[in-house]
Scaffold this motif. Structure first.
Motif, PDB file in Angstrom:
ATOM      1  N   LEU A  16       0.858  -1.177   0.000  1.00  0.00           N
ATOM      2  CA  LEU A  16       0.000   0.000   0.000  1.00  0.00           C
ATOM      3  C   LEU A  16       0.890   1.220   0.000  1.00  0.00           C
ATOM      4  N   LYS A  17       0.649   2.099  -0.940  1.00  0.00           N
ATOM      5  CA  LYS A  17       1.411   3.345  -1.021  1.00  0.00           C
ATOM      6  C   LYS A  17       0.492   4.464  -0.568  1.00  0.00           C
ATOM      7  N   CYS A  18       0.865   5.143   0.521  1.00  0.00           N
ATOM      8  CA  CYS A  18       0.041   6.191   1.104  1.00  0.00           C
ATOM      9  C   CYS A  18       0.690   7.546   0.879  1.00  0.00           C
ATOM     10  N   ASP A  19      -0.145   8.570   0.757  1.00  0.00           N
ATOM     11  CA  ASP A  19       0.356   9.929   0.553  1.00  0.00           C
ATOM     12  C   ASP A  19       1.162  10.437   1.738  1.00  0.00           C
ATOM     13  N   ARG A  20       0.656  10.198   2.932  1.00  0.00           N
ATOM     14  CA  ARG A  20       1.224  10.849   4.115  1.00  0.00           C
ATOM     15  C   ARG A  20       1.928   9.901   5.083  1.00  0.00           C
ATOM     16  N   SER A  21       2.091   8.655   4.719  1.00  0.00           N
ATOM     17  CA  SER A  21       2.782   7.722   5.611  1.00  0.00           C
ATOM     18  C   SER A  21       3.644   6.767   4.784  1.00  0.00           C
ATOM     19  N   ALA A  22       4.391   5.943   5.484  1.00  0.00           N
ATOM     20  CA  ALA A  22       5.304   5.015   4.816  1.00  0.00           C
ATOM     21  C   ALA A  22       4.523   3.908   4.106  1.00  0.00           C
ATOM     22  N   ASP A  23       5.123   3.366   3.065  1.00  0.00           N
ATOM     23  CA  ASP A  23       4.522   2.231   2.366  1.00  0.00           C
ATOM     24  C   ASP A  23       4.384   1.066   3.340  1.00  0.00           C
ATOM     25  N   ARG A  24       3.373   0.239   3.123  1.00  0.00           N
ATOM     26  CA  ARG A  24       3.113  -0.872   4.021  1.00  0.00           C
ATOM     27  C   ARG A  24       2.823  -2.133   3.230  1.00  0.00           C
ATOM     28  N   LEU A  25       3.471  -3.235   3.609  1.00  0.00           N
ATOM     29  CA  LEU A  25       3.197  -4.543   3.026  1.00  0.00           C
ATOM     30  C   LEU A  25       1.946  -5.108   3.684  1.00  0.00           C
ATOM     31  N   VAL A  26       1.028  -5.649   2.873  1.00  0.00           N
ATOM     32  CA  VAL A  26      -0.183  -6.265   3.419  1.00  0.00           C
ATOM     33  C   VAL A  26      -0.416  -7.618   2.767  1.00  0.00           C
ATOM     34  N   LEU A  27      -0.999  -8.520   3.533  1.00  0.00           N
ATOM     35  CA  LEU A  27      -1.470  -9.808   3.031  1.00  0.00           C
ATOM     36  C   LEU A  27      -2.990  -9.746   3.099  1.00  0.00           C
ATOM     37  N   ARG A  28      -3.648 -10.047   1.982  1.00  0.00           N
ATOM     38  CA  ARG A  28      -5.111  -9.999   1.933  1.00  0.00           C
ATOM     39  C   ARG A  28      -5.662 -11.355   1.538  1.00  0.00           C
ATOM     40  N   GLN A  29      -6.582 -11.875   2.328  1.00  0.00           N
ATOM     41  CA  GLN A  29      -7.300 -13.098   1.982  1.00  0.00           C
ATOM     42  C   GLN A  29      -8.550 -12.661   1.240  1.00  0.00           C
TER      43      GLN A  29
ATOM     44  N   SER B 108     -16.997 -14.088  -5.524  1.00  0.00           N
ATOM     45  CA  SER B 108     -18.446 -14.294  -5.594  1.00  0.00           C
ATOM     46  C   SER B 108     -18.891 -13.902  -6.993  1.00  0.00           C
ATOM     47  N   SER B 109     -19.743 -14.708  -7.600  1.00  0.00           N
ATOM     48  CA  SER B 109     -20.209 -14.388  -8.952  1.00  0.00           C
ATOM     49  C   SER B 109     -21.023 -13.096  -8.976  1.00  0.00           C
ATOM     50  N   ASP B 110     -21.572 -12.695  -7.851  1.00  0.00           N
ATOM     51  CA  ASP B 110     -22.363 -11.465  -7.784  1.00  0.00           C
ATOM     52  C   ASP B 110     -21.509 -10.200  -7.774  1.00  0.00           C
ATOM     53  N   ILE B 111     -20.372 -10.242  -7.050  1.00  0.00           N
ATOM     54  CA  ILE B 111     -19.585  -9.012  -6.903  1.00  0.00           C
ATOM     55  C   ILE B 111     -18.124  -9.151  -7.313  1.00  0.00           C
ATOM     56  N   GLY B 112     -17.673 -10.331  -7.625  1.00  0.00           N
ATOM     57  CA  GLY B 112     -16.275 -10.534  -7.992  1.00  0.00           C
ATOM     58  C   GLY B 112     -15.422 -10.812  -6.763  1.00  0.00           C
ATOM     59  N   TRP B 113     -14.153 -10.417  -6.815  1.00  0.00           N
ATOM     60  CA  TRP B 113     -13.230 -10.647  -5.707  1.00  0.00           C
ATOM     61  C   TRP B 113     -13.464  -9.615  -4.621  1.00  0.00           C
ATOM     62  N   PHE B 114     -13.501 -10.065  -3.360  1.00  0.00           N
ATOM     63  CA  PHE B 114     -13.627  -9.140  -2.236  1.00  0.00           C
ATOM     64  C   PHE B 114     -12.744  -9.617  -1.091  1.00  0.00           C
ATOM     65  N   THR B 115     -12.341  -8.674  -0.263  1.00  0.00           N
ATOM     66  CA  THR B 115     -11.409  -8.953   0.821  1.00  0.00           C
ATOM     67  C   THR B 115     -12.134  -9.523   2.024  1.00  0.00           C
ATOM     68  N   GLN B 116     -11.636 -10.656   2.515  1.00  0.00           N
ATOM     69  CA  GLN B 116     -12.145 -11.252   3.754  1.00  0.00           C
ATOM     70  C   GLN B 116     -11.403 -10.687   4.956  1.00  0.00           C
ATOM     71  N   SER B 117     -10.083 -10.581   4.818  1.00  0.00           N
ATOM     72  CA  SER B 117      -9.274 -10.048   5.914  1.00  0.00           C
ATOM     73  C   SER B 117      -7.983  -9.472   5.353  1.00  0.00           C
ATOM     74  N   THR B 118      -7.434  -8.516   6.075  1.00  0.00           N
ATOM     75  CA  THR B 118      -6.179  -7.866   5.689  1.00  0.00           C
ATOM     76  C   THR B 118      -5.229  -7.913   6.875  1.00  0.00           C
ATOM     77  N   LEU B 119      -4.009  -8.332   6.612  1.00  0.00           N
ATOM     78  CA  LEU B 119      -2.984  -8.388   7.652  1.00  0.00           C
ATOM     79  C   LEU B 119      -1.844  -7.456   7.258  1.00  0.00           C
ATOM     80  N   PRO B 120      -1.732  -6.290   7.916  1.00  0.00           N
ATOM     81  CA  PRO B 120      -0.596  -5.408   7.624  1.00  0.00           C
ATOM     82  C   PRO B 120       0.670  -5.968   8.272  1.00  0.00           C
TER      83      PRO B 120
END
Length: 111
Positions: A27-40, A44-56
């Protein structure tokens, strides 16, 4: 004040089924340092890919995570998984407790 975020996806790791995946991103943020994240993520056929959980991953954790993932323990896990036939894991007996049984057990303990 709004902080805008952009991301750079480093890798998308598929799961055993086609509806789940692990996304490794920066994640590249305007006002803070870049952060590595793991996203599960789940599909879903209705909405596509969506995030279940995020681990910074904190910068202080990155070295330890890197050492763990590149060490011998991870290789041993992969080799063990490859050597076991897929059917063995799927035929193991699993005990399932229904919600009704769990609720009745809880009532018996409390009351």
């Amino acid at each position: 004040m709004t902080t805008l975020q952009n991301e750079v996806i480093l890798n998308v790791v598929p799961s055993q089924d086609e509806n789940h995946r692990l996304v490794i991103a920066i994640l590249k943020c305007d006002r803070s340092a870049d952060r590595l994240v793991l996203r599960q993520e789940t599909f879903s056929s209705d909405i596509g890919w969506f995030t279940q959980s995020t681990l910074p991953i904190e910068p202080e954790q990155l070295a330890g995570l890197t050492m763990t993932l590149t060490g011998g323990a991870v290789r041993n896990v992969r080799e063990t998984q490859r050597s076991q036939p897929q059917s063995v894991a799927s035929t193991e007996a699993v005990d399932v407790l229904s919600f009704r049984e769990a609720r009745e057990a809880m009532v018996c303990r409390v009351g």
